[in-house]
Design a protein around this motif. Structure first.
Motif, PDB file in Angstrom:
ATOM      1  N   ASN A  66      10.051 -39.895 -81.612  1.00  0.00           N
ATOM      2  CA  ASN A  66      10.797 -38.855 -82.206  1.00  0.00           C
ATOM      3  C   ASN A  66      11.284 -38.826 -83.388  1.00  0.00           C
ATOM      4  O   ASN A  66      12.298 -39.876 -83.627  1.00  0.00           O
ATOM      5  CB  ASN A  66      11.854 -38.216 -81.199  1.00  0.00           C
ATOM      6  N   ILE A  67      11.082 -38.001 -84.198  1.00  0.00           N
ATOM      7  CA  ILE A  67      11.528 -38.255 -85.781  1.00  0.00           C
ATOM      8  C   ILE A  67      12.687 -37.344 -86.070  1.00  0.00           C
ATOM      9  O   ILE A  67      12.576 -35.985 -85.507  1.00  0.00           O
ATOM     10  CB  ILE A  67      10.577 -37.955 -86.848  1.00  0.00           C
ATOM     11  N   ASP A  68      13.763 -37.373 -86.337  1.00  0.00           N
ATOM     12  CA  ASP A  68      14.763 -36.364 -86.736  1.00  0.00           C
ATOM     13  C   ASP A  68      14.412 -35.551 -88.015  1.00  0.00           C
ATOM     14  O   ASP A  68      13.895 -36.182 -89.303  1.00  0.00           O
ATOM     15  CB  ASP A  68      16.026 -37.220 -87.360  1.00  0.00           C
ATOM     16  N   ARG A  69      14.430 -34.323 -87.835  1.00  0.00           N
ATOM     17  CA  ARG A  69      13.796 -33.496 -89.009  1.00  0.00           C
ATOM     18  C   ARG A  69      14.579 -33.470 -90.295  1.00  0.00           C
ATOM     19  O   ARG A  69      13.979 -33.410 -91.121  1.00  0.00           O
ATOM     20  CB  ARG A  69      13.819 -32.036 -88.274  1.00  0.00           C
ATOM     21  N   LYS A  70      15.925 -33.649 -90.211  1.00  0.00           N
ATOM     22  CA  LYS A  70      16.700 -33.493 -91.243  1.00  0.00           C
ATOM     23  C   LYS A  70      16.449 -35.060 -92.128  1.00  0.00           C
ATOM     24  O   LYS A  70      16.498 -34.845 -93.366  1.00  0.00           O
ATOM     25  CB  LYS A  70      18.383 -33.500 -90.852  1.00  0.00           C
ATOM     26  N   THR A  71      16.447 -35.980 -91.534  1.00  0.00           N
ATOM     27  CA  THR A  71      16.367 -37.310 -92.152  1.00  0.00           C
ATOM     28  C   THR A  71      15.036 -37.848 -92.313  1.00  0.00           C
ATOM     29  O   THR A  71      14.987 -38.592 -93.329  1.00  0.00           O
ATOM     30  CB  THR A  71      17.547 -38.360 -91.705  1.00  0.00           C
ATOM     31  N   GLY A  72      14.114 -37.468 -91.403  1.00  0.00           N
ATOM     32  CA  GLY A  72      12.990 -38.077 -91.530  1.00  0.00           C
ATOM     33  C   GLY A  72      12.687 -39.380 -90.801  1.00  0.00           C
ATOM     34  O   GLY A  72      11.655 -40.138 -90.957  1.00  0.00           O
ATOM     35  N   TYR A  73      13.595 -39.969 -90.388  1.00  0.00           N
ATOM     36  CA  TYR A  73      13.936 -41.153 -89.690  1.00  0.00           C
ATOM     37  C   TYR A  73      13.788 -41.184 -87.999  1.00  0.00           C
ATOM     38  O   TYR A  73      13.846 -40.073 -87.347  1.00  0.00           O
ATOM     39  CB  TYR A  73      15.237 -41.925 -89.969  1.00  0.00           C
ATOM     40  N   LYS A  75      14.488 -41.656 -84.410  1.00  0.00           N
ATOM     41  CA  LYS A  75      15.810 -41.236 -83.746  1.00  0.00           C
ATOM     42  C   LYS A  75      16.271 -42.437 -82.879  1.00  0.00           C
ATOM     43  O   LYS A  75      17.518 -42.519 -82.188  1.00  0.00           O
ATOM     44  CB  LYS A  75      15.263 -40.105 -82.555  1.00  0.00           C
TER      45      LYS A  75
END
Length: 160
Positions: A66-73, A75
């Motif tokens: 899963n990728i954080d939408r805000k950071t693109g990193y 999770k």
């Protein structure tokens, strides 16, 4: 939803049940294999790096990061699926505590079997029912005594 069955009967739609080992806390098999949870994964790790890391323990059937939408990193965790219990167990045994991008990760089974839910005797379709396990809540009355009725219902005297 009611459906017609091959034997001519009609009833609620039936679903296949995955049989566990019957041992409380044993690894639970999913439809296609065994899913492990990997935590403490470095946020800058890519899915390919995670897949390559876990491929050394067996053939990876599926991977979910899963990728954080805000950071693109990332999770920090991933779900990895193996076809066999042996491959999943090997990944846990050998991968837990091992470093991925200079960070020690944690690895364990994502799902373990819990206690079986009792099936009601009259359930002709295998529908699960929960037995009454109501627990009476105790409370102190004006004199400081515990108050609880015999049936376990939450009935307490009102305070004046």
């Amino acid at each position: 939803m009611l459906v017609d069955f091959e034997d001519g009967s009609t009833g609620p739609q039936r679903f296949d049940r995955i049989q566990g080992s019957g041992i409380l806390g044993a690894p639970q098999r999913s439809v296609e294999g065994y899913i492990i949870f990997a935590g403490r994964i470095h946020e800058e790790a890519q899915e390919d790096q995670v897949k390559d890391f876990f491929s050394e323990f067996g053939k990876v059937q599926n991977i979910n990061t899963n990728i954080d939408r805000k950071t693109g990193y990332l999770k920090g965790y991933a779900l990895i699926e193996y076809a066999t219990l042996e491959e999943a167990q090997r990944a846990i045994t050998e991968g837990n505590g091992k470093e991925l991008l200079e960070r020690a990760i944690t690895v364990d089974f994502a799902f373990r079997s819990g206690p079986d839910t009792p099936v009601h005797e009259s359930s002709q379709y295998g529908m699960r029912t929960v037995q009454d396990q109501s627990t009476a809540v105790k409370r102190k009355d004006k004199e400081g005594d515990d108050v609880e009725d015999e049936t376990g219902k939450k009935e307490f005297p009102t305070e004046d």
